[in-house]
Design a protein around this motif. Structure first.
Motif, mmCIF file in Angstrom:
data_model
loop_
_atom_site.group_PDB
_atom_site.id
_atom_site.type_symbol
_atom_site.label_atom_id
_atom_site.label_comp_id
_atom_site.label_asym_id
_atom_site.label_seq_id
_atom_site.Cartn_x
_atom_site.Cartn_y
_atom_site.Cartn_z
ATOM 1 N N GLN A 40 0.842 -1.193 0.000
ATOM 2 C CA GLN A 40 0.000 0.000 0.000
ATOM 3 C C GLN A 40 0.878 1.244 0.000
ATOM 4 O O GLN A 40 1.775 1.393 0.839
ATOM 5 C CB GLN A 40 -0.902 0.013 1.236
ATOM 6 C CG GLN A 40 -1.930 1.130 1.248
ATOM 7 C CD GLN A 40 -2.988 0.948 0.178
ATOM 8 O OE1 GLN A 40 -3.414 -0.166 -0.114
ATOM 9 N NE2 GLN A 40 -3.408 2.053 -0.411
ATOM 10 N N THR A 157 2.212 -2.531 -6.655
ATOM 11 C CA THR A 157 1.727 -1.259 -6.129
ATOM 12 C C THR A 157 0.780 -0.648 -7.152
ATOM 13 O O THR A 157 0.610 -1.175 -8.251
ATOM 14 C CB THR A 157 2.890 -0.273 -5.865
ATOM 15 O OG1 THR A 157 3.379 0.226 -7.119
ATOM 16 C CG2 THR A 157 4.032 -0.948 -5.116
ATOM 17 N N ASP A 158 0.179 0.489 -6.797
ATOM 18 C CA ASP A 158 -0.735 1.161 -7.715
ATOM 19 C C ASP A 158 -0.008 1.746 -8.920
ATOM 20 O O ASP A 158 -0.621 1.988 -9.965
ATOM 21 C CB ASP A 158 -1.483 2.289 -6.993
ATOM 22 C CG ASP A 158 -2.386 1.763 -5.897
ATOM 23 O OD1 ASP A 158 -2.783 0.587 -5.972
ATOM 24 O OD2 ASP A 158 -2.667 2.511 -4.943
#
Length: 337
Positions: A40, A157-158
């Protein structure tokens, strides 16, 4: 002789063989299945991390000084995690899960508050000279929750995906001419099957990735002008895969230097960060197909900052001084060689 055995005897033999197979099954094929870890990110929509390699010398050879500067830069950048490119404990890895070198070379050295983030770590050739299973053991995470070391795995991850690859088993020399060194090959043999599974699993993971940025991390260099030069086994077995699936960056250690290499026939940027402690004071070597954008033969580390559209990295020396900065956009990197 078997012609003289009775039907009853044959039945007993077959039954015994069946029971042995059931009770003592054949060993399962070695698997290099890539575990996926989700990280995150901070709330600012970017990914920031430091890269350090070849460091574990109980604070000696400027390891402690590099660690201090890492803490300062990590605080400024508000990093998400740290990447270690291997050779985590010199000279011969750990002796076991209770080895005090873990605290002396890791926990007590990288003690800054800003470095109390997850450390994603691959193994180097020196790590394989010790108890390699110790570095992979969950017990080390009990001693320091930051530690996350696996053979090969993915951090999602994003903004980006990082594919960590266990490169040491690719190198023929460690098997064919180990000299006086002993390597812990538990979990690797049979080697051919291990490498086949690893390449297959990496191919699958890269083909399925929809990440904006794809970064592959390994210990050994693919393209480098440092002391060890290119790793031929990785050039033939790994590089074509990275090219096919448009990997953006390959990040490694092994050479005790900081380096940025760009090749005429590749969109991949090759980045070496293996200067965490002992450095080799020698000049880099010419490369027939690649150019050196930056080379530093002293101690230091690297930072990387990624958004959905831009990537930038900085190399720092032992005093925390920025030596080389580079920035690109996703579009520019993918449309130019």
């Amino acid at each position: 002789m078997i012609n003289h055995l009775s039907t009853k005897t044959l039945f007993i033999l077959v039954l015994n063989l069946s029971l042995c197979t059931f009770l003592f099954p054949a060993p399962l094929p070695v698997s290099a299945r890539l575990q996926r870890l989700h990280h995150q990110l901070n709330n600012n929509g970017s990914l920031g991390f430091l890269v350090i390699g070849d460091w574990g010398r109980k604070g000696w050879y400027n390891q402690s000084q590099v660690a201090v500067q890492m803490g300062i830069i990590a605080d400024k950048l508000d990093i998400d995690f740290v990447v270690s490119t291997g050779d985590n404990f010199y000279d011969d890895g750990l002796t076991g899960v209770d080895d005090p070198a873990f605290d002396e070379s890791f926990k007590y050295v990288y003690a800054a508050r800003s470095l109390q983030k997850q450390w994603y770590t691959v193994l180097g050739n020196h790590d394989y000279r010790g108890d390699v299973e110790a570095q992979l053991a969950p017990k080390l995470r009990e001693r320091d929750s930051r530690w996350r070391c696996l053979r090969s795995f993915i951090v999602t991850t994003d903004v980006a995906e990082l594919f960590f690859v266990d490169t040491t088993p690719f190198v023929n020399m460690y098997f064919e001419d180990p000299k006086d060194h002993k390597y812990d090959w538990r979990g690797i043999l049979p080697r051919e099957l291990y490498l086949t599974n690893l390449v297959k699993d990496l191919r699958l993971a890269l083909s399925e990735s929809k990440a904006k940025w794809k970064i592959v991390v390994g210990h050994h260099g693919i393209r480098t002008t440092g002391h060890h030069c290119d790793t031929p086994e990785l050039v033939t077995q790994l590089l074509p895969l990275l090219e096919e699936y448009e990997v953006d960056f390959y990040v490694n250690g092994h050479d005790h230097c900081l380096e940025h290499v760009s090749c005429q026939d590749s969109k991949i940027r090759f980045l070496t960060s293996g200067a965490g402690s002992k450095a080799w004071l020698e000049e880099n070597k010419p490369h027939e197909s690649c150019g050196v954008k930056f080379f530093h033969h002293g101690q230091g580390f690297m930072s990387m900052k990624l958004t959905k559209n831009t990537a930038r990295f900085v190399f720092y020396d032992v005093f925390g001084k920025p030596l080389h900065r580079w920035k690109t956009s996703l579009k520019k990197l993918h449309t130019s060689i």
